[in-house]
Design a protein around this motif. Structure first.
Motif, PDB file in Angstrom:
ATOM      1  N   LYS A   1       0.842  -1.204   0.000  1.00 12.77           N
ATOM      2  CA  LYS A   1       0.000   0.000   0.000  1.00 12.77           C
ATOM      3  C   LYS A   1       0.876   1.252   0.000  1.00 12.77           C
ATOM      4  N   ALA A   2       1.927   1.250   0.815  1.00 14.63           N
ATOM      5  CA  ALA A   2       2.836   2.403   0.870  1.00 14.63           C
ATOM      6  C   ALA A   2       3.530   2.621  -0.471  1.00 14.63           C
ATOM      7  N   VAL A   3       3.950   1.527  -1.107  1.00 13.77           N
ATOM      8  CA  VAL A   3       4.601   1.644  -2.429  1.00 13.77           C
ATOM      9  C   VAL A   3       3.644   2.258  -3.437  1.00 13.77           C
ATOM     10  N   GLY A   4       2.404   1.793  -3.438  1.00 12.11           N
ATOM     11  CA  GLY A   4       1.423   2.241  -4.431  1.00 12.11           C
ATOM     12  C   GLY A   4       0.771   3.576  -4.140  1.00 12.11           C
ATOM     13  N   THR A   5       0.923   4.084  -2.924  1.00 12.42           N
ATOM     14  CA  THR A   5       0.357   5.387  -2.585  1.00 12.42           C
ATOM     15  C   THR A   5       1.291   6.478  -3.085  1.00 12.42           C
ATOM     16  N   PRO A   6       0.773   7.421  -3.858  1.00 13.25           N
ATOM     17  CA  PRO A   6       1.664   8.482  -4.370  1.00 13.25           C
ATOM     18  C   PRO A   6       2.427   9.165  -3.238  1.00 13.25           C
ATOM     19  N   HIS A   7       3.719   9.350  -3.465  1.00 12.38           N
ATOM     20  CA  HIS A   7       4.573  10.055  -2.521  1.00 12.38           C
ATOM     21  C   HIS A   7       5.430  11.038  -3.315  1.00 12.38           C
ATOM     22  N   PRO A   8       5.831  12.132  -2.693  1.00 16.20           N
ATOM     23  CA  PRO A   8       6.488  13.217  -3.440  1.00 16.20           C
ATOM     24  C   PRO A   8       7.822  12.838  -4.069  1.00 16.20           C
ATOM     25  N   ALA A   9       8.556  11.911  -3.459  1.00 13.36           N
ATOM     26  CA  ALA A   9       9.877  11.555  -3.981  1.00 13.36           C
ATOM     27  C   ALA A   9       9.909  10.080  -4.374  1.00 13.36           C
ATOM     28  N   VAL A  10      10.665   9.774  -5.397  1.00 13.77           N
ATOM     29  CA  VAL A  10      10.844   8.386  -5.834  1.00 13.77           C
ATOM     30  C   VAL A  10      11.603   7.627  -4.753  1.00 13.77           C
ATOM     31  N   TRP A  11      11.129   6.432  -4.420  1.00  9.99           N
ATOM     32  CA  TRP A  11      11.849   5.574  -3.485  1.00  9.99           C
ATOM     33  C   TRP A  11      12.869   4.795  -4.292  1.00  9.99           C
TER      34      TRP A  11
END
Length: 157
Positions: free
Chosen positions: A85-95
């Motif tokens: 879920k965390a991977v697929g949730t948009p986040h401001p910076a690329v992991w």
């Protein structure tokens, strides 16, 4: 030894030392294992939880091993669904977890992979450590069954 024999021996040793070493090509199984691990991180970089899930075996387990500064390390199970879920949730910076393959060991349908890594959120360094992956070869190829890692902010490789 006479001078001629010594001279020939030294010439032979120097010639052998000057011959460039050829890197050995990884076996097809090693390449397939590495491809699965790389696909895991490629999916994470893209924020594609479906791609990450495809690399995982049913009943896969993630462990976090670490702790707070000054406290003994703890071992905890990480929720795979929570991670996806965390991977697929948009986040401001690329992991962006940057790995190198230090060791890949394979016996039949079991593989163990050891990778030093550095993790970046976008271009900002976050932490580093080592990943240990256990993979199994199922009917549809190599799948990650277990991941455990170390985490720190200094003394990175």
């Amino acid at each position: 030894m006479n001078q001629l024999t010594t001279s020939l021996l030294l010439t032979g040793l120097l010639a052998a030392a000057a011959t460039p070493a050829h890197a050995q090509k990884a076996s097809p199984e090693t390449e397939a294992v590495q491809q699965t691990v790389n696909a895991f991180f490629d999916g994470m970089r893209r924020g594609d939880s479906t791609a990450v899930r495809r690399t995982l075996a049913p009943a896969a387990v993630f462990h976090d091993f670490g702790g707070k500064a000054g406290q003994p390390p703890t071992l905890e199970i990480e929720s795979i669904n929570g991670f996806l879920k965390a991977v697929g949730t948009p986040h401001p910076a690329v992991w962006d977890e940057r790995i190198t393959f230090e060791r890949v060991l394979i016996d039949a349908s079991l593989a163990s992979v050891w990778t030093p890594y550095e993790f970046y959120a976008g271009s900002k360094f976050s932490h580093c450590g080592y990943n240990s992956f256990q993979l199994v070869k199922l009917a549809d190829g190599w799948k990650i069954a277990h991941i455990i890692d170390t985490r720190r902010k200094e003394k990175c490789k």
